[in-house]
Design a protein around this motif. Structure first.
Motif, short mmCIF file in Angstrom:
data_model
loop_
_atom_site.label_atom_id
_atom_site.label_comp_id
_atom_site.label_asym_id
_atom_site.label_seq_id
_atom_site.Cartn_x
_atom_site.Cartn_y
_atom_site.Cartn_z
N UNK A 151 0.80 -1.26 -0.24
CA UNK A 151 -0.07 -0.18 0.04
C UNK A 151 0.87 1.23 0.07
N UNK A 152 0.24 2.35 -0.34
CA UNK A 152 1.01 3.61 -0.43
C UNK A 152 1.61 3.81 1.00
N UNK A 153 1.03 3.52 1.92
CA UNK A 153 1.59 3.60 3.43
C UNK A 153 2.49 2.86 3.55
N UNK A 154 2.68 1.56 3.46
CA UNK A 154 3.87 0.66 3.45
C UNK A 154 5.01 1.16 2.71
N UNK A 155 4.55 1.67 1.38
CA UNK A 155 5.81 2.17 0.84
C UNK A 155 6.47 3.60 1.16
N UNK A 156 5.64 4.36 2.00
CA UNK A 156 6.34 5.44 2.79
C UNK A 156 7.07 4.98 3.81
N UNK A 157 6.58 4.03 4.65
CA UNK A 157 7.52 3.31 5.92
C UNK A 157 8.79 2.93 5.44
N UNK A 158 8.54 2.06 4.13
CA UNK A 158 9.73 1.52 3.87
C UNK A 158 11.05 2.68 3.14
#
Length: 156
Positions: free
Chosen positions: A13-20
């Motif tokens: 998800x975009x949130x997971x991508x931001x966290x990564x």
């Protein structure tokens, strides 16, 4: 079976991508800081100099304590083995030497010009004010002298 989290889920998800991305940035920042610290030769040299200075001070204090203990022990041995009559004569002679030295010092003070006496008083005041650094330097010099003397004795 794999432990890859991407295999268990479809696309992140975009949130997971931001966290990564944030996690990767943090790791990259730490890596850059570590590389910068390794490249800072001046800071490393200062740290090493401070460490060596600390070790020298510790060694000087240790050697000073050892010398003081040995001197006290030796003085006690000499005192124990010296006859009372000889100690009395020595005490009397020491008193005479102190009195003569006092007279000589007074004579020197009387004939010494005032500017020289003023400079000597200033030097004494500076030495008293900086007693600890002077003792540390003297101790370090003594330690170096003893180490050099010891290493020369091994070469022969």
């Amino acid at each position: 079976m794999t432990n890859d989290p991407r295999a268990n889920i479809g696309s992140p998800t975009p949130e997971e991508l931001r966290e990564q991305v944030e996690h990767t940035r943090n790791e990259l920042g730490q890596t850059v800081e570590a590389l910068a610290a390794k490249a800072d030769v001046k800071a490393q040299a200062k740290e090493k100099a401070a460490a060596v200075k600390g070790q020298a001070a510790e060694k000087a204090a240790l050697v000073t304590d050892q010398i003081r203990a040995k001197a006290e022990h030796t003085a006690q041995l000499v005192k124990d083995k010296t006859p009372e009559a000889l100690r009395e004569k020595t005490s009397h002679a020491a008193t005479q030497v102190r009195e003569n030295a006092s007279r000589a010092g007074q004579y020197a003070a009387d004939v010494t010009p005032d500017p020289v006496l003023d400079r000597a008083a200033q030097a004494a005041a500076v030495a008293r004010a900086n007693r600890v650094p002077l003792l540390a330097v003297a101790g370090a010099a003594l330690a170096v002298f003893l180490l050099v003397r010891r290493s020369r004795g091994r070469r022969r």
